[in-house]
Enzyme design. Structure first.
Site, PDB file in Angstrom:
ATOM      1  CG  ASP A  41     -13.465  -9.096 -21.374  1.00 47.56           C
ATOM      2  OD1 ASP A  41     -12.764 -10.120 -21.493  1.00 47.56           O
ATOM      3  OD2 ASP A  41     -12.997  -7.946 -21.375  1.00 47.56           O
TER       4      ASP A  41
ATOM      5  CE  LYS B 136      -9.537  -9.827 -23.299  1.00 51.06           C
ATOM      6  NZ  LYS B 136     -10.590  -8.805 -23.320  1.00 51.06           N
TER       7      LYS B 136
ATOM      8  CD  GLU C  18       3.260  -8.674  -5.134  1.00 52.12           C
ATOM      9  OE1 GLU C  18       4.038  -9.337  -4.420  1.00 52.12           O
ATOM     10  OE2 GLU C  18       2.958  -7.490  -4.887  1.00 52.12           O
TER      11      GLU C  18
ATOM     12  CB  CYS D  28       5.367  -3.973   0.164  1.00 48.36           C
ATOM     13  SG  CYS D  28       6.126  -2.375  -0.162  1.00 48.36           S
ATOM     14  CE1 TYR D  29       0.989   1.237   5.378  1.00 47.92           C
ATOM     15  CE2 TYR D  29      -0.592  -0.569   5.373  1.00 47.92           C
ATOM     16  CZ  TYR D  29      -0.174   0.662   5.848  1.00 47.92           C
ATOM     17  OH  TYR D  29      -0.926   1.316   6.801  1.00 47.92           O
TER      18      TYR D  29
ATOM     19  CG  HIS E 242       6.067  -5.828  -4.274  1.00 51.30           C
ATOM     20  ND1 HIS E 242       4.767  -5.673  -3.863  1.00 51.30           N
ATOM     21  CD2 HIS E 242       6.702  -4.664  -3.986  1.00 51.30           C
ATOM     22  CE1 HIS E 242       4.615  -4.466  -3.348  1.00 51.30           C
ATOM     23  NE2 HIS E 242       5.776  -3.838  -3.407  1.00 51.30           N
TER      24      HIS E 242
ATOM     25  N   GLY F  73       0.859  -1.184   0.000  1.00 49.29           N
ATOM     26  CA  GLY F  73       0.000   0.000   0.000  1.00 49.29           C
ATOM     27  C   GLY F  73       0.886   1.222   0.000  1.00 49.29           C
TER      28      GLY F  73
ATOM     29  N   GLY G 100     -20.017  -9.666 -28.228  1.00 49.46           N
ATOM     30  CA  GLY G 100     -19.359 -10.730 -28.981  1.00 49.46           C
ATOM     31  C   GLY G 100     -17.874 -10.790 -28.659  1.00 49.46           C
ATOM     32  N   GLY G 101     -17.392  -9.831 -27.880  1.00 45.83           N
ATOM     33  CA  GLY G 101     -16.001  -9.853 -27.416  1.00 45.83           C
ATOM     34  C   GLY G 101     -15.850 -10.930 -26.340  1.00 45.83           C
TER      35      GLY G 101
END
Ligand code: XMP
Length: 513
Positions: free
Chosen positions: A227, A369, A171, A82-83, A169, A55, A224-225
């Site tokens: 997502d 995505k 990640e 981290c934070y 980090h 953060g 139609g995309g």
């Protein structure tokens, strides 16, 4: 269904969803929740581990997000990042202060390999740091388990209480051993078995949607995309024909795209839902007549979408839920909001204001995505839809420079179809971020047979990009470009020249307008 879950307690850092995503990559379900949730609420989730995120604040500022000390009495392993690491130190009586040297970016870290967190982790490796405060003194019962040249406590732990913390980090991709560290945390420290798969996400989400919606009516704006398609199929699995999908065909789609969407989602497709296709091309062309300014075109297309959708929604009547295919990067993008408007993106963001409904449902809100694509595959959505490249909401309207007319749409559709076909045939589509044909507003002289022509120039674009914020022009093999060029000038009436756009982003953008 998976019983294991890790709670990622969000203190406002920029990588929070990434942490959850990495844990899911370890096959353990993870969910990000705000730090405003109480310890009781966390307990009720029955997590096998908790991660405090990074953060932007300093723990010693009163207004910074803090947390209830009772969290340490749950007996659930905690990893502070981290934070989150500083918060753990500070809450348990350690000392946090401004660092004499702030660290930012790639930093060499040396770890104590006897720590469970660093099992099989290289003694020295590169990690990603981003901090201006540091842990000056660790709390009682803790020991330092990693250091860097400027950071005397790059990691600490109280193994007996299963409390771990890293200043860096794990990640982010730049931390070489990051995945191993997170893996060690969830498996060795938290004791997870790793029983989570994307199929569990589908099952859990469908079940949760069913519970939430009950016998309610659901409306979805389907483009139609990837997502919106994945969101619609999830909803269809959950509540079947209580769902109505409205597909606005604005006439600015790629060649045959409207029919392809209808084939999958329409009455002859495999899904249980109501499908309404609105053929609104004429309305769009009328509104766009004589308009050449890119932002004006974008605004018109966006506003007309809302008009058409609203009319359809009125016909359907009051609905209980509006489905949106919001994914995690959209959440971050809309959160930023402060950067300069380069292009006003057309999406369904305007819908909630004009439609009468109780609540928005966003089943993909926490996914990236590629995770959404994975869900799509789990759901059995055809691969050509699941792996589709991004296509902008305003469609070909922003791939035609200058005024949009039906004739120009026909030209760009035909040229684009040839380009995509040849790229796929040559097998070079896999590595490309995005590729398409656009119609320049330039006409020039050419010769065809014995005749003079005065026709349009098509611009071909192909980019390599990982985040669409920056991009490089892709090096499409020359023979492929040659073939595409020949086919376009021969097969697409009204085109006598083809150009390749070699510009990166920045200074150009991916789309032309
Ligand atoms: P630019 O052209 O800004 O595009 O470099 C970056 C990415 O965003 C897509 N794009 C849009 N997507 N609505 C969308 O949903 C829009 O209005 C829009 N404009 C650009 C573009 O295709 C690329 O992937």
């Amino acid at each position: 269904m998976s019983k294991e879950m890790v709670v990622v307690l969000d203190f406002g850092g920029q990588y929070n969803q990434l942490i959850a995503r990495r844990v899911r990559e370890c096959h353990v379900y993870a969910e990000v929740i705000p730090y405003t949730k109480t310890v009781e609420e966390i307990k009720a989730m029955n997590p096998c581990g908790i991660i405090f995120t990074g953060g932007p604040n300093s723990v010693y500022d009163e207004q910074s997000p803090h947390y209830d000390r009772a969290v340490f009495d749950l007996g659930v392993p905690i990893l502070g990042i981290c934070y989150g690491s500083q918060l753990m130190a500070w809450m348990l009586g350690g000392e946090v202060a401004p660092a004499p040297v702030s660290e930012y970016g790639h930093t060499e870290v040396t770890v104590d390999q006897t720590s469970l967190l660093f099992r099989d982790v290289k003694k020295t490796s590169v990690c990603w740091m981003s901090h201006t405060d540091y842990i000056k003194a660790v709390p009682e019962g803790f020991r330092v388990t990693a250091t860097t040249a400027s950071c005397p406590c790059a990691a600490m732990e109280d193994a007996d209480r299963k409390l771990y913390a890293t200043q860096f980090h794990p990640e982010v991709m730049h931390t070489e051993e990051g995945m191993k560290i997170l893996h060690n945390f969830v498996y060795d420290v938290c004791g997870c078995k790793g029983d989570w798969q994307m199929s569990s996400f589908v099952k859990t989400t469908v079940e949760a949607l069913r519970q939430k919606i009950g016998s309610g009516k659901v409306l979805c704006a389907l483009s139609g995309g990837v997502d919106s398609s994945v969101a619609a199929v999830l909803l269809s699995k959950a509540v079947g024909s209580q769902l109505t999908c409205v597909f606005v065909d604005h006439g600015l789609l790629r060649k045959n795209e409207g029919d392809e969407v209808e084939a999958v989602f329409g009455p002859d497709g495999p899904y249980d839902l109501n499908f309404i296709r609105v053929n609104a091309a004429d309305r769009y062309f009328a509104k766009l007549k004589g308009v050449t300014e890119p932002e004006k075109k974008r605004k018109i297309i966006g506003a007309e979408f809302i008009n058409v959708f609203e009319e359809e929604a009125k016909k359907i009547g009051a609905v209980d839920y509006l489905v949106q295919g919001t994914i995690y990067p959209d959440v971050i993008e809309s959160g930023l909001g402060k950067s300069a408007v380069i292009k006003s993106h057309h999406n369904v963001g305007g819908l909630p204001d004009v439609i009468d409904f109780k609540e928005i449902v966003e089943p993909l809100r926490m996914l990236f995505k590629d995770e959404v694509r994975q869900v799509g595959r789990e759901l059995g959505i055809p691969e050509h839809l699941v792996s589709r490249q991004p296509f902008p909401g305003p469609g070909l309207g922003i791939r035609i420079i200058g005024e949009v007319t039906p004739e120009k749409v026909r030209i760009v559709q035909d040229a684009d179809a040839i380009y995509r076909e040849e790229i796929a045939k040559a097998g070079v589509d896999k590595g490309l971020g995005q590729y398409f044909a656009a119609l320049t507003n330039m006409r020039s002289v050419g010769v065809m047979g014995d005749f003079r022509t005065y026709d349009y120039a098509i611009a071909l674009r192909a980019v390599n990009t990982s985040d669409f914020m920056t991009a490089e022009a892709a090096q499409i093999p020359w023979p492929v470009l040659e073939k595409v060029t020949n086919r376009i000038v021969n097969e697409v009436q009204g085109v006598n020249r083809v150009m390749y756009d070699c510009t990166s982003k920045p200074p150009a953008t991916i789309e032309m307008e």
